[in-house]
Scaffold this active site. Structure first.
Site, PDB file in Angstrom:
ATOM      1  N   SER A 124     -11.177   7.255  -9.828  1.00 52.63           N
ATOM      2  CA  SER A 124     -11.221   5.831  -9.484  1.00 52.63           C
ATOM      3  C   SER A 124     -12.572   5.238  -9.850  1.00 52.63           C
ATOM      4  O   SER A 124     -13.605   5.921  -9.776  1.00 52.63           O
ATOM      5  CB  SER A 124     -10.991   5.706  -7.982  1.00 52.63           C
ATOM      6  OG  SER A 124     -11.280   4.408  -7.550  1.00 52.63           O
ATOM      7  N   TYR A 148     -13.308   8.096   0.870  1.00 48.98           N
ATOM      8  CA  TYR A 148     -12.291   8.119  -0.191  1.00 48.98           C
ATOM      9  C   TYR A 148     -12.962   8.307  -1.557  1.00 48.98           C
ATOM     10  O   TYR A 148     -12.603   9.191  -2.330  1.00 48.98           O
ATOM     11  CB  TYR A 148     -11.468   6.822  -0.179  1.00 48.98           C
ATOM     12  CG  TYR A 148     -10.655   6.626  -1.434  1.00 48.98           C
ATOM     13  CD1 TYR A 148      -9.605   7.483  -1.741  1.00 48.98           C
ATOM     14  CD2 TYR A 148     -10.948   5.596  -2.334  1.00 48.98           C
ATOM     15  CE1 TYR A 148      -8.871   7.319  -2.912  1.00 48.98           C
ATOM     16  CE2 TYR A 148     -10.210   5.422  -3.498  1.00 48.98           C
ATOM     17  CZ  TYR A 148      -9.180   6.295  -3.782  1.00 48.98           C
ATOM     18  OH  TYR A 148      -8.458   6.136  -4.947  1.00 48.98           O
ATOM     19  N   LYS A 152     -13.042  11.593  -4.334  1.00 44.73           N
ATOM     20  CA  LYS A 152     -12.711  11.544  -5.772  1.00 44.73           C
ATOM     21  C   LYS A 152     -13.840  12.159  -6.601  1.00 44.73           C
ATOM     22  O   LYS A 152     -13.599  12.908  -7.545  1.00 44.73           O
ATOM     23  CB  LYS A 152     -12.464  10.101  -6.217  1.00 44.73           C
ATOM     24  CG  LYS A 152     -11.178   9.501  -5.684  1.00 44.73           C
ATOM     25  CD  LYS A 152      -9.959  10.153  -6.307  1.00 44.73           C
ATOM     26  CE  LYS A 152      -8.666   9.608  -5.754  1.00 44.73           C
ATOM     27  NZ  LYS A 152      -7.488  10.343  -6.212  1.00 44.73           N
TER      28      LYS A 152
HETATM   29  P1  NAD Z   1       0.371   5.916  -3.712  1.00 43.06           P
HETATM   30  O1  NAD Z   1      -0.034   6.135  -2.296  1.00 43.06           O
HETATM   31  O2  NAD Z   1       1.424   4.924  -4.001  1.00 43.06           O
HETATM   32  O3  NAD Z   1       0.801   7.315  -4.370  1.00 43.06           O
HETATM   33  C1  NAD Z   1       0.279   8.551  -3.960  1.00 43.06           C
HETATM   34  C2  NAD Z   1       1.468   9.452  -3.658  1.00 43.06           C
HETATM   35  O4  NAD Z   1       0.997  10.742  -3.264  1.00 43.06           O
HETATM   36  C3  NAD Z   1       2.319   8.902  -2.513  1.00 43.06           C
HETATM   37  O5  NAD Z   1       3.669   8.888  -2.938  1.00 43.06           O
HETATM   38  C4  NAD Z   1       2.122   9.907  -1.383  1.00 43.06           C
HETATM   39  O6  NAD Z   1       3.258  10.039  -0.578  1.00 43.06           O
HETATM   40  C5  NAD Z   1       1.790  11.169  -2.154  1.00 43.06           C
HETATM   41  N1  NAD Z   1       0.976  12.146  -1.428  1.00 43.06           N
HETATM   42  C6  NAD Z   1      -0.141  11.925  -0.693  1.00 43.06           C
HETATM   43  N2  NAD Z   1      -0.607  13.091  -0.215  1.00 43.06           N
HETATM   44  C7  NAD Z   1       0.230  14.063  -0.669  1.00 43.06           C
HETATM   45  C8  NAD Z   1       0.265  15.463  -0.503  1.00 43.06           C
HETATM   46  N3  NAD Z   1      -0.630  16.120   0.250  1.00 43.06           N
HETATM   47  N4  NAD Z   1       1.244  16.142  -1.119  1.00 43.06           N
HETATM   48  C9  NAD Z   1       2.185  15.511  -1.861  1.00 43.06           C
HETATM   49  N5  NAD Z   1       2.199  14.184  -2.034  1.00 43.06           N
HETATM   50  C10 NAD Z   1       1.226  13.467  -1.451  1.00 43.06           C
HETATM   51  O7  NAD Z   1      -0.940   5.595  -4.526  1.00 43.06           O
HETATM   52  P2  NAD Z   1      -1.128   5.151  -6.042  1.00 43.06           P
HETATM   53  O8  NAD Z   1      -1.680   3.792  -6.049  1.00 43.06           O
HETATM   54  O9  NAD Z   1       0.086   5.470  -6.822  1.00 43.06           O
HETATM   55  O10 NAD Z   1      -2.312   6.121  -6.447  1.00 43.06           O
HETATM   56  C11 NAD Z   1      -2.093   7.348  -7.138  1.00 43.06           C
HETATM   57  C12 NAD Z   1      -3.432   8.041  -7.321  1.00 43.06           C
HETATM   58  O11 NAD Z   1      -4.307   7.158  -8.021  1.00 43.06           O
HETATM   59  C13 NAD Z   1      -4.128   8.386  -6.003  1.00 43.06           C
HETATM   60  O12 NAD Z   1      -4.755   9.646  -6.156  1.00 43.06           O
HETATM   61  C14 NAD Z   1      -5.159   7.280  -5.863  1.00 43.06           C
HETATM   62  O13 NAD Z   1      -6.282   7.714  -5.129  1.00 43.06           O
HETATM   63  C15 NAD Z   1      -5.523   7.012  -7.315  1.00 43.06           C
HETATM   64  N6  NAD Z   1      -6.058   5.636  -7.523  1.00 43.06           N
HETATM   65  C16 NAD Z   1      -5.313   4.557  -7.113  1.00 43.06           C
HETATM   66  C17 NAD Z   1      -5.848   3.268  -7.296  1.00 43.06           C
HETATM   67  C18 NAD Z   1      -5.095   2.042  -6.829  1.00 43.06           C
HETATM   68  O14 NAD Z   1      -5.732   0.999  -6.655  1.00 43.06           O
HETATM   69  N7  NAD Z   1      -3.773   2.098  -6.658  1.00 43.06           N
HETATM   70  C19 NAD Z   1      -7.107   3.103  -7.888  1.00 43.06           C
HETATM   71  C20 NAD Z   1      -7.805   4.213  -8.299  1.00 43.06           C
HETATM   72  C21 NAD Z   1      -7.265   5.488  -8.114  1.00 43.06           C
HETATM   73  N1  UFG Z   2      -9.801  -9.832  -1.882  1.00 42.03           N
HETATM   74  C1  UFG Z   2      -9.674 -11.021  -1.191  1.00 42.03           C
HETATM   75  N2  UFG Z   2      -8.709 -11.102  -0.242  1.00 42.03           N
HETATM   76  C2  UFG Z   2      -7.867 -10.079   0.053  1.00 42.03           C
HETATM   77  C3  UFG Z   2      -8.004  -8.871  -0.654  1.00 42.03           C
HETATM   78  C4  UFG Z   2      -8.988  -8.780  -1.616  1.00 42.03           C
HETATM   79  O1  UFG Z   2     -10.416 -11.966  -1.426  1.00 42.03           O
HETATM   80  O2  UFG Z   2      -7.026 -10.233   0.951  1.00 42.03           O
HETATM   81  C5  UFG Z   2     -10.817  -9.745  -2.944  1.00 42.03           C
HETATM   82  C6  UFG Z   2     -11.858  -8.664  -2.712  1.00 42.03           C
HETATM   83  O3  UFG Z   2     -12.929  -9.175  -1.942  1.00 42.03           O
HETATM   84  C7  UFG Z   2     -12.247  -8.319  -4.146  1.00 42.03           C
HETATM   85  C8  UFG Z   2     -10.956  -8.528  -4.937  1.00 42.03           C
HETATM   86  O4  UFG Z   2     -10.149  -9.371  -4.135  1.00 42.03           O
HETATM   87  O5  UFG Z   2     -13.195  -9.239  -4.620  1.00 42.03           O
HETATM   88  C9  UFG Z   2     -10.190  -7.248  -5.208  1.00 42.03           C
HETATM   89  O6  UFG Z   2      -9.993  -6.543  -3.994  1.00 42.03           O
HETATM   90  P1  UFG Z   2      -8.963  -5.319  -3.880  1.00 42.03           P
HETATM   91  O7  UFG Z   2      -8.963  -4.887  -2.446  1.00 42.03           O
HETATM   92  O8  UFG Z   2      -7.668  -5.674  -4.497  1.00 42.03           O
HETATM   93  O9  UFG Z   2      -9.612  -4.196  -4.818  1.00 42.03           O
HETATM   94  P2  UFG Z   2     -11.027  -3.451  -4.739  1.00 42.03           P
HETATM   95  O10 UFG Z   2     -11.693  -3.661  -6.052  1.00 42.03           O
HETATM   96  O11 UFG Z   2     -11.776  -3.814  -3.525  1.00 42.03           O
HETATM   97  O12 UFG Z   2     -10.605  -1.918  -4.577  1.00 42.03           O
HETATM   98  C10 UFG Z   2      -9.537  -1.314  -5.334  1.00 42.03           C
HETATM   99  C11 UFG Z   2      -8.954  -0.163  -4.513  1.00 42.03           C
HETATM  100  C12 UFG Z   2      -9.961   0.932  -4.376  1.00 42.03           C
HETATM  101  C13 UFG Z   2     -10.398   1.353  -5.745  1.00 42.03           C
HETATM  102  C14 UFG Z   2     -10.948   0.181  -6.515  1.00 42.03           C
HETATM  103  C15 UFG Z   2     -11.294   0.571  -7.921  1.00 42.03           C
HETATM  104  O13 UFG Z   2      -8.578  -0.641  -3.218  1.00 42.03           O
HETATM  105  O14 UFG Z   2      -9.370   2.038  -3.731  1.00 42.03           O
HETATM  106  O15 UFG Z   2      -9.992  -0.867  -6.570  1.00 42.03           O
HETATM  107  O16 UFG Z   2     -10.257   1.240  -8.505  1.00 42.03           O
HETATM  108  F1  UFG Z   2     -11.351   2.284  -5.633  1.00 42.03           F
END
Ligand code: NAD
Ligand code: UFG
Length: 341
Positions: A124, A148, A152
């Site tokens: 991430s 978190y 990572k």
């Molecule tokens: P998500 O929560 O939708 O998907 C993660 C999946 O993993 C879920 O279906 C959950 O049930 C499953 N899971 C969690 N723990 C588990 C375990 N111990 N065993 C088996 N399954 C398990 O999240 P996502 O947005 O699809 O994210 C996928 C990956 O990408 C995650 O590792 C997350 O940290 C990473 N990531 C997500 C974002 C984002 O903004 N969505 C940004 C950066 C990184």
């Molecule tokens: N924001 C608002 N109102 C809301 C939600 C968000 O104004 O209700 C603003 C935040 O302040 C920020 C922007 O929208 O300026 C984006 O916020 P998000 O929460 O959508 O995303 P972030 O960049 O804060 O974080 C996300 C994931 C993290 C990840 C990161 C980079 O939540 O887990 O992107 O991948 F690490």
């Protein structure tokens, strides 16, 4: 020859399974459903008109993993399983370290046991230091500020040591920026539990009437309009980035670390306007205090992904908003309401 996908039923996992099936790969998928539902993968199979092998299980369960590897001819793994909520990670850090770090170790151990050494891992942009201001490169400063993000970075470092210890390992750690949007069909998408923390699902739920108004966190950042700037990337582009990484690993050795972003920053107000324009909906909002821990600006330098993986994002903000809205409007309760299909 199959690709194993962990956390397959989640937001990014389900979109990646679909692209893998569409590209002709056989997929073995598992999830423990801690943050997802089986319905997402049922819809993936409908969309692809192909089936995948699915098992319910936990990535920390070595016996479960050994059983999967012994029964299927797995040649590479895409590892999504993990917890991802920043606030929750501050409240329950051990749960995060156990699930994310221990799970990633268990997976690599079992892969090693079965001599499967090609791995794509979900990292991430949260691993970067908040002080990086211009476009963030892979060699920019690292300093995650919550459990978190630290989980990572720990996993990245563990995998780096693993790749250094055994040259047969080929690992891609992909640092995602802000994944948004949904498959163009509107059949699969993001289905957050409870009130969304993230901007796009929050906007979508205001648009569909589940929430009344958006709070914009801060309007005094040093950005184009005072609101936070992020690099929103369409989840289908992100999914395709994983296929590109799998392919690139065939000819790479060791560990590669790559940003997956568009390289373009978009402010909160710009995203609201883009959503309104793309959907014809009005998004009521008001400005409130900054959210603690938020950065002013965070966007990728995506050039390494292009040179190393031959991948670049192709969907623009307008498409991201249209697709997010198609998913939300067809599924106002997410996967909770399955009567449409
Ligand atoms: P998500 O929560 O939708 O998907 C993660 C999946 O993993 C879920 O279906 C959950 O049930 C499953 N899971 C969690 N723990 C588990 C375990 N111990 N065993 C088996 N399954 C398990 O999240 P996502 O947005 O699809 O994210 C996928 C990956 O990408 C995650 O590792 C997350 O940290 C990473 N990531 C997500 C974002 C984002 O903004 N969505 C940004 C950066 C990184
Ligand atoms: N924001 C608002 N109102 C809301 C939600 C968000 O104004 O209700 C603003 C935040 O302040 C920020 C922007 O929208 O300026 C984006 O916020 P998000 O929460 O959508 O995303 P972030 O960049 O804060 O974080 C996300 C994931 C993290 C990840 C990161 C980079 O939540 O887990 O992107 O991948 F690490």
């Amino acid at each position: 020859m199959s690709i194993l996908v962990t956390g397959a039923a989640g937001y990014i996992g389900s979109h990646t399974c679909l692209e893998l099936l569409n590209a002709g790969f056989d997929v073995v998928a598992f999830d423990n459903f801690s943050n997802s539902k089986m319905e997402s993968l049922i819809r993936v199979e409908k969309l692809a008109a192909r089936s995948l092998v699915f098992k319910q299980g936990d990535v920390r369960d070595r016996a479960f993993l050994q059983d999967l590897f012994s029964k299927h001819n797995i040649t590479a793994v895409i590892h999504f399983a993990g917890h991802k909520a920043v606030g929750e990670s501050i409240r329950t850090p051990l749960t995060y370290y156990d699930n994310n770090v221990s799970g990633s170790i268990a997976l690599a151990e079992v892969m090693s046991e079965f001599s499967v050494k090609r791995l794509v891992f979900s990292s991430s942009a949260t691993v970067y230091d908040a002080q990086n201001n211009l476009q963030i490169r892979e060699d920019s400063l690292l300093r995650p500020i919550n459990p978190y993000g630290r989980s990572k970075l720990m996993i990245e470092q563990i995998y780096q040591d693993l790749a250094a210890s055994d040259t047969q390992w080929k690992i891609a750690t992909l640092r995602y920026f802000n994944p948004v949007g949904a498959h163009e069909s509107g059949m699969i998408g993001e289905d957050p539990n409870g009130i969304p923390n993230n901007l796009m699902p929050y906007i979508s739920q205001v648009a569909v009437g589940r929430l009344s108004e958006l709070s914009v966190f801060g309007s005094d950042y040093p950005t184009i309009d005072g609101t936070g700037v992020r690099d929103y990337i369409h989840v289908v582009d992100l999914a395709l980035g994983h296929l590109a990484a799998l392919q690139a690993l065939k000819s790479c050795s060791g560990l590669i670390t790559v940003n997956l972003g568009t390289g373009k920053g978009c402010s909160v107000l710009e995203l609201i306007r883009a959503f309104e324009h793309a959907t014809g909906r009005v998004i009521p909002y008001h400005i409130v205090e900054r959210r603690p821990g938020d950065l002013a600006t965070c966007y990728a330098d995506p050039s390494l992904a292009e040179s190393l993986l031959g991948w670049r994002a192709k969907f623009d903000i307008n498409t991201m908003c249209q697709d997010a809205w198609r998913w939300q409007s067809k599924n106002p309760q997410g996967y909770g309401n399955v009567s449409n299909y």
